[in-house]
Structure formats: C-alpha cells, structure tokens
Design an enzyme around this catalytic site. Structure first.
Site, PDB file in Angstrom:
ATOM      1  N   GLN A  86       0.867  -1.163   0.000  1.00 25.54           N
ATOM      2  CA  GLN A  86       0.000   0.000   0.000  1.00 25.54           C
ATOM      3  C   GLN A  86       0.911   1.223   0.000  1.00 25.54           C
ATOM      4  OE1 GLN A  86      -3.151  -0.338  -0.384  1.00 25.54           O
ATOM      5  NE2 GLN A  86      -3.507  -2.462   0.172  1.00 25.54           N
ATOM      6  N   CYS A 134      -8.855  -3.120  -4.880  1.00 18.77           N
ATOM      7  CA  CYS A 134      -8.239  -2.025  -5.631  1.00 18.77           C
ATOM      8  C   CYS A 134      -8.933  -1.816  -6.967  1.00 18.77           C
ATOM      9  CB  CYS A 134      -6.749  -2.295  -5.839  1.00 18.77           C
ATOM     10  SG  CYS A 134      -6.387  -3.801  -6.774  1.00 18.77           S
ATOM     11  N   ASP A 193      -7.590  -9.585  -0.057  1.00 13.13           N
ATOM     12  CA  ASP A 193      -7.081  -8.364  -0.687  1.00 13.13           C
ATOM     13  C   ASP A 193      -6.519  -8.776  -2.038  1.00 13.13           C
ATOM     14  OD1 ASP A 193      -6.080  -5.896  -1.319  1.00 13.13           O
ATOM     15  OD2 ASP A 193      -4.535  -5.859   0.238  1.00 13.13           O
ATOM     16  N   GLU A 236      -9.265   2.585  -3.769  1.00 12.16           N
ATOM     17  CA  GLU A 236      -9.323   1.416  -2.905  1.00 12.16           C
ATOM     18  C   GLU A 236     -10.637   1.443  -2.133  1.00 12.16           C
ATOM     19  OE1 GLU A 236      -6.762  -0.938  -1.996  1.00 12.16           O
ATOM     20  OE2 GLU A 236      -5.436  -0.222  -3.596  1.00 12.16           O
ATOM     21  N   GLU A 238      -0.275 -16.888   0.687  1.00 13.29           N
ATOM     22  CA  GLU A 238       0.295 -15.993  -0.329  1.00 13.29           C
ATOM     23  C   GLU A 238       1.067 -16.865  -1.313  1.00 13.29           C
ATOM     24  OE1 GLU A 238       1.686 -13.404  -2.796  1.00 13.29           O
ATOM     25  OE2 GLU A 238       0.351 -12.662  -1.232  1.00 13.29           O
ATOM     26  N   ASN A 250       0.830  -7.120   5.677  1.00 16.23           N
ATOM     27  CA  ASN A 250       0.378  -5.780   6.053  1.00 16.23           C
ATOM     28  C   ASN A 250      -0.852  -5.824   6.962  1.00 16.23           C
ATOM     29  OD1 ASN A 250       0.328  -2.832   5.774  1.00 16.23           O
ATOM     30  ND2 ASN A 250      -1.468  -3.138   4.480  1.00 16.23           N
TER      31      ASN A 250
END
Length: 220
Positions: free
Chosen positions: A22, A177, A152, A211, A89, A73
């Site tokens: 970010q 996003c 996200d 966002e 991830e 994050n």
C-alpha cells in the site's frame, strides 16, 4: 523498513522493492484501522468514529484466515484481535517478508504458507497435503476455528471459484483495488451474504484509482 501507527500502536514492516504494497502510508493506516474496527463491529453507525483515540478494538474468540496476504500488512495489524491467524500468499519473496514482519512485530499467533486460494480449497475440503505446509508447521488445519476471512486480491478480483469458497465464512472483509471486480464478486456473494459496512480510501488523489473495503456478513 516502514513504521505505521494504527489505533495508537506502532507496526514496522519490511517493504519489498518492486513488490506489492500500500503506497500511501497515511491512507494505509486508515485502512488498517477500518479493518480492525470491522473485525469486531458489524454495524457501527455512520459518523460514530472508531472509539477513543488509541483504543484497541476488543479481541474476538475465533480464528482468522487471510488470502493474498502479501508481506503481512493486514495480518500483523489484525492478529492481536484474533486467537490465531492463518495467512496464504503465492509469492515466495512476499512469504519471506511476512515471516520477517511477524518476527519484527512479535506476532506469535500467525502463520503464513505459500498456497493459492485454489490449493487451500483442496486442503480444507479433501485433505490434500503440500510439502510447503509441512515446512510452515501446518500439517493439520483442523484445529483452526476459521469464521472470519480477509481478502485483498489483485485487480482481477477473486473470481467465481474463490468467491464461492469465500461464501462459506461467516464474515468476509474484502479489500479491493478495483471497484468493478469488487462489484462482480459481491454479486456472487450476495446469494449468501449482505454488505454491512463499506468504505473508500483514496490512495492516489486526482487519479481514477480507488481502494475500497466491504464487510460482508452471512445472512441468517
């Protein structure tokens, strides 16, 4: 390294050159505060704020699953509110950065494993095993009480398959996003969930990029 102040607490992150992050630290702090607030409050009234300045939201009694966690994050900032955190991830360098950020911030109740959302579905539904899970100390996920999901995703969104997987969770915190793919995914999730809270975050002022965050709660 970058230090963010969230609800009066300081979190320090290793940011990867060329990696996803970010970029607007001030806005990122507001996003993290919002995500922490919706973690514990499904229906805060507009304009009521997020509680006393510097106050940490109360702790939940369930575990938390995060897809597309990047360098951790959101993981690091939300972990204090949950019993345990499982983060996934696909990028090796991002997983390594997340592990380092957990250690830097004393995040002891979170683990990250390199799995795609599709691979995670196979693990949870059919018991498929991956060596990457063993290496991360995650041979058995049955002990987790995963009721809250944070996603996200990249600009392409989750897509139909992952959205259907997400629909099994009681609560979904969706950070987006791309408003277009957020809307597409929410149309799928509308079969089982309703949007309880929504926010927008202008990371890039004077550009069309925006966002947004949505809290979806399973219909009773």
């Amino acid at each position: 390294m970058e230090t963010l102040t969230v609800d009066g607490e300081k979190f320090t992150y290793k940011q990867l050159e060329g990696g996803f992050t970010q970029p607007n630290s001030g806005t990122c702090e507001k996003m993290l505060e919002w995500a922490r607030d919706v973690s514990v409050d499904d229906a805060r009234a507009p304009g009521s704020g997020s509680g006393p300045a510097g106050a940490r939201p109360r702790r939940r009694d369930d575990d938390f699953l995060e897809l597309y966690c990047g360098n951790g994050n959101f993981t690091v900032a939300l972990a204090p509110l949950y019993l345990n955190v499982l983060a996934t991830e696909m990028s090796k360098v991002s997983v390594a950065a997340a592990v380092e950020n957990f250690e830097t911030n004393g995040t002891t109740n979170a683990k990250v494993v390199r799995l795609s959302a599709e691979e995670l579905v196979l693990v949870l539904d059919s018991g498929k095993k991956y060596e990457r899970m063993t290496n991360a100390g995650l041979d058995d996920l049955s002990a987790y009480d995963l009721r809250t999901l944070l996603v996200d995703p990249p600009r392409a969104g989750m897509g139909e398959e992952v959205s259907k997987f997400a629909s099994r969770f009681d609560r979904i915190i969706y950070i987006s996003c791309n408003p277009k793919t957020l809307a597409e995914d929410c149309r799928i999730l509308a079969e089982t969930h309703e949007i309880k809270r929504f926010a927008v975050f202008d990371q890039f002022p004077y550009t069309p990029h925006l966002e947004s965050g949505a809290l979806l709660v399973k219909r009773k």
